[in-house]
Every structure is written in structure tokens, then in C-alpha cells.
Design an enzyme around this catalytic site. Structure first.
Site, PDB file in Angstrom:
ATOM      1  N   HIS A  16      21.472  -2.348  33.614  1.00  0.00           N
ATOM      2  CA  HIS A  16      20.777  -2.952  34.776  1.00  0.00           C
ATOM      3  C   HIS A  16      21.811  -3.652  35.661  1.00  0.00           C
ATOM      4  CE1 HIS A  16      17.125  -5.326  36.433  1.00  0.00           C
ATOM      5  NE2 HIS A  16      18.155  -5.572  37.218  1.00  0.00           N
ATOM      6  N   HIS A  18      23.189  -4.344  39.972  1.00  0.00           N
ATOM      7  CA  HIS A  18      23.028  -4.195  41.427  1.00  0.00           C
ATOM      8  C   HIS A  18      24.411  -4.090  42.049  1.00  0.00           C
ATOM      9  CE1 HIS A  18      18.761  -5.474  41.207  1.00  0.00           C
ATOM     10  NE2 HIS A  18      19.207  -6.159  40.168  1.00  0.00           N
ATOM     11  N   LYS A 102      12.044   2.751  39.144  1.00  0.00           N
ATOM     12  CA  LYS A 102      11.935   1.303  39.042  1.00  0.00           C
ATOM     13  C   LYS A 102      10.678   0.798  39.737  1.00  0.00           C
ATOM     14  CE  LYS A 102      13.459  -2.832  38.077  1.00  0.00           C
ATOM     15  NZ  LYS A 102      14.621  -3.639  38.412  1.00  0.00           N
ATOM     16  N   HIS A 139      10.432  -4.672  36.820  1.00  0.00           N
ATOM     17  CA  HIS A 139      10.642  -6.103  37.039  1.00  0.00           C
ATOM     18  C   HIS A 139       9.315  -6.741  36.641  1.00  0.00           C
ATOM     19  CE1 HIS A 139      12.257  -9.777  38.976  1.00  0.00           C
ATOM     20  NE2 HIS A 139      10.965 -10.055  38.974  1.00  0.00           N
ATOM     21  N   HIS A 177      15.442  -7.580  32.115  1.00  0.00           N
ATOM     22  CA  HIS A 177      15.872  -8.993  32.128  1.00  0.00           C
ATOM     23  C   HIS A 177      14.818  -9.956  31.587  1.00  0.00           C
ATOM     24  CE1 HIS A 177      13.630  -8.700  35.853  1.00  0.00           C
ATOM     25  NE2 HIS A 177      14.620  -8.317  36.607  1.00  0.00           N
ATOM     26  N   ASP A 250      22.057  -7.495  34.904  1.00  0.00           N
ATOM     27  CA  ASP A 250      21.381  -7.906  36.140  1.00  0.00           C
ATOM     28  C   ASP A 250      22.366  -8.590  37.097  1.00  0.00           C
ATOM     29  OD1 ASP A 250      19.361  -8.120  38.008  1.00  0.00           O
ATOM     30  OD2 ASP A 250      18.482  -9.921  37.115  1.00  0.00           O
TER      31      ASP A 250
HETATM   32  C1  NCD Z   1      17.979  -9.231  41.903  1.00  0.00           C
HETATM   33  C2  NCD Z   1      18.684  -8.908  43.229  1.00  0.00           C
HETATM   34  O1  NCD Z   1      19.253  -9.837  43.838  1.00  0.00           O
HETATM   35  O2  NCD Z   1      18.689  -7.746  43.623  1.00  0.00           O
HETATM   36  N1  NCD Z   1      17.810 -10.658  41.801  1.00  0.00           N
HETATM   37  C3  NCD Z   1      17.548 -11.366  40.681  1.00  0.00           C
HETATM   38  O3  NCD Z   1      17.360 -12.577  40.782  1.00  0.00           O
HETATM   39  N2  NCD Z   1      17.513 -10.822  39.494  1.00  0.00           N
HETATM   40  C4  NCD Z   1      16.692  -8.482  41.845  1.00  0.00           C
HETATM   41  C5  NCD Z   1      16.082  -8.394  40.458  1.00  0.00           C
HETATM   42  O4  NCD Z   1      16.692  -7.825  39.549  1.00  0.00           O
HETATM   43  O5  NCD Z   1      14.978  -8.886  40.243  1.00  0.00           O
HETATM   44 ZN    ZN Z   2      18.049  -6.848  38.734  1.00  0.00          ZN
HETATM   45 ZN    ZN Z   3      14.307  -7.780  38.610  1.00  0.00          ZN
END
Ligand code: NCD
Ligand code: ZN
Ligand code: ZN
Length: 346
Positions: A16, A18, A102, A139, A177, A250
Site C-alpha cells: 500500500h 502513494h 480500490k 479504505h 491500514h 501507506d
Molecule cells: C492517503 C493519501 O494522502 O493519499 N492519506 C492518508 O491519510 N492515509 C489516503 C489514504 O490512504 O487513505
Molecule cells: Zn493510503
Molecule cells: Zn486509505
């Protein structure tokens, strides 16, 4: 007690992450690709990855941002909307363009405004995913202005997830998460087709760390950090060796001015330190014997993918996390900025 000086494990995967796009992507992808062999790449860009075309382009951008000799493989995911077409999903899954889809409940987290309001609007997609064995990543929070933010995950399990699993018993689902004891208990109670990722920050910290000695915007993420009881339940879950729990950082960068703001963004950028932190916590829990499974086996097993061939070595040598990461002129503050961590990864 003798402390182990170094150890080697199969190179981990981050299930996971970003990466964002553009300049941020180019700057940060190395922090993941140095330490992880594969990563499940989240599709919540400001223009989300909802089509095959956008996924192919995004994957290309990621590959272009890698070092020449990198063996890293990004695994792409599809952002579900009410317009997602089951035939596209099926084609893209068989062609290995998408490895999972997702589900963002609408407005539940950063960049989720194109998400889903009512699950029944995507029944045809979920049926197809169940049929072809394509995993659904969620999520897991319900957002409702009358509901306390600390209860969002529990409510998602009670009101959405239990019914979803009843309606689609063969659908593979990952609760992403996880942040609560309720989630840990639920995952453990279910026999099959359900797994969960756990982040370094939810293991390391609880809401007191975020709120009790000044407000710490760089610890603000969603699901929000919970009380110590929940943090301990997560630590116990990883220490148990249960194969349903696996690594998902995450890691989610935002520019510092969007974090230190009158309305700060949710997300923690932890890819520099994630593995060191996981190792530190497993050691603290006397559970290093389960560390390799959590990092490098359980996720692959859940996704029916082969285990990686490369390895990485952890050395007990402390190092300092930089105070900031520059993206051109702009700044991202990494998780644990300026702090020392115990394990160096070779
Ligand atoms: C994530 C993001 O910034 O893309 N933020 C977070 O607080 N985890 C989005 C997510 O995974 O929910
Ligand atoms: Zn995330
Ligand atoms: Zn998330």
C-alpha cells in the site's frame, strides 16, 4: 540478552503506497524502490486512475522515475467509481494491467471525492471481481458528520464489511491500514479471503503522541491514530505471526504547507524509515522470528504472487532521518524527521 547485529530477509513488498505524480513521484519513488521489490500503487491521484489508459501512462511514469538497474515492479490498482465497467476490469486484470481495485468511500480520505457513496451502485463490478479472483482493497471508514472520527473504522466493519463479505463470500478483500482492536479481532475471526495491511505509524504511535504535547500535523493520517489499547492490539497482531496481516506503509506525501495549515491534509510520508521502524517494533515485541513473513511472504501468499528472489540485510547501525526532502523548491517533511532510527538497510 545478546542483541542480534544483523540479519537478512527476502526483499519485502509494500502492499500500500502513494507515489503521487510529476515532480513528487520523481523525487520519492527511489525511497520505495531501494527497499521494496514490488508495491501496490494506490490510484488516488488528483485525477484518479480509473481507466486502463491512465493506468498504463501512470505505470510508465513510475518506471521512468526508477534508476536504470532497478528491479522494482509497480503493481497498479483501479480507483472504483460508479462508472467502472466490469468488462474493462476483467480485461485489465487478465492482462495484468490492474492487480486489484480500490474502494474509497466518498470523501473518506485524501483524493476520495470520486469515491463510492453506496456499495450497491457497484454490485456488477464486485460480482465480476469475485468471479475472476480480483482483490478488492478498501479504505475502511464510514464518514458521517454525526459519527465520531475515532469510530469510523469500527462502523465500516459493522455496517459495510460484514454485509459485503456475506454478499460476496468468495471476493478477496484487504482492509487497508487497520487502526483498531476491532479490525484486528474481525480479521482474526474470519477464515478466508480477508487480509489487512498495517502501517509503521499506527504501530509506533497513538493519539497521545499526536495530540497531548502540542498538535503534530505530521502524525495526522486517516484512519486517524487511535488510543494505546488499539496500538497494542496492532502490535500483538503482527507479533502473533498470523499470515493475514502484511506490510503496507501507506506512505503518503503532502507538501509541508498543506500539512502545517489551518486545514491540514491527511497522510504520512514514511518510505525512508518504514522498514527500520517495522524492524524496531518487531524486535521490541520479541517477534523478529515473524518479521520476514510479515514483510515478504504473507502479502505474496494473499495475492497468489511468487515470493521475491532478492534479499536485503538489516544492520544494527543507527542513522538520522533527514529534516526535510526537497522537491524542487518545495518541501516534504518525512515521518520521524530529524530523529534517529536503529536499523540500517543494505
Ligand atoms: C492517503 C493519501 O494522502 O493519499 N492519506 C492518508 O491519510 N492515509 C489516503 C489514504 O490512504 O487513505
Ligand atoms: Zn493510503
Ligand atoms: Zn486509505
Amino acid at each position: 540478552m545478546i542483541k542480534i547485529k544483523q540479519f537478512t530477509i527476502i526483499k519485502p513488498d509494500d502492499w500500500h503506497v502513494h507515489f503521487r505524480n510529476g515532480k513528487i513521484l520523481k523525487t520519492i519513488v527511489k525511497y520505495t524502490s531501494n527497499f521494496y521489490e514490488r508495491a501496490m500503487v494506490m490510484p488516488n491521484l488528483s485525477s484518479p486512475i480509473i481507466t486502463i489508459k491512465s493506468a498504463k501512462k501512470y505505470k510508465k511514469n513510475i518506471l521512468n522515475a526508477l534508476k536504470k538497474n532497478s528491479t522494482f515492479t509497480p503493481l497498479m490498482t483501479c480507483y472504483l467509481t460508479i462508472d467502472t465497467d466490469p468488462d474493462d476490469i476483467e480485461y485489465a486484470f487478465y492482462e495484468k494491467i490492474f492487480f486489484a481495485a480500490k474502494l474509497y468511500p466518498k470523501n473518506s480520505t485524501s483524493y476520495s471525492k470520486f469515491g463510492i457513496k453506496k456499495i450497491k451502485t457497484i454490485t456488477n463490478v464486485l460480482e465480476r471481481m469475485q468471479k475472476i479472483g480480483m482483490p478488492l482493497l478498501v479504505h475502511g471508514e464510514i464518514v458521517d458528520k454525526n459519527m465520531d472520527i475515532f469510530d469510523r473504522e469500527k462502523f465500516f466493519i459493522d455496517k459495510i464489511l460484514i454485509k459485503l463479505r456475506k454478499d460476496f463470500p468468495e471476493l478477496k478483500i484487504v482492509l487497508e491500514h487497520i487502526s483498531t482492536k476491532e479490525a484486528v479481532d474481525y480479521i482474526q475471526s474470519v477464515k478466508k479471503n480477508l487480509g489487512a495491511t498495517i502501517t509503521p505509524h499506527h504501530l509506533m504511535y497513538n493519539r497521545n503522541d499526536m495530540l497531548s504535547n502540542g498538535i503534530r500535523p505530521h502524525l495526522y493520517c486517516l484512519p486517524i491514530l487511535k488510543s494505546k489499547t488499539h496500538q497494542e492490539a496492532l502490535r500483538k497482531a503482527i507479533s502473533s505471526g498470523n499470515k493475514k496481516f502484511f506490510l503496507g506503509t501507506d506512505s503518503a506525501p503532502h507538501y509541508y504547507y498543506n500539512k502545517e495549515s489551518h486545514c491540514g491534509s491527511a497522510g504520512i510520508f514514511n518510505s525512508l524509515s518504514s522498514l527500520s521502524i517495522y524492524a524496531e517494533i518487531f524486535e521490541k515485541m520479541h517477534a523478529l522470528n515473524h518479521f520476514e513473513s510479515f514483510c515478504s511472504r504473507n502479502g505474496a501468499l494473499f495475492y497468489s504472487l511468487p515470493e521475491n528472489k532478492n534479499t536485503i540485510t538489516f544492520i544494527r547501525k543507527s542513522w538520522k532521518i533527514p529534516d526535510k526532502i526537497f522537491v524542487g523548491e518545495k518541501i516534504i517533511i518525512p515521518f520521524l524527521a530529524g530523529k534517529m532510527v536503529k536499523w540500517t538497510i543494505e
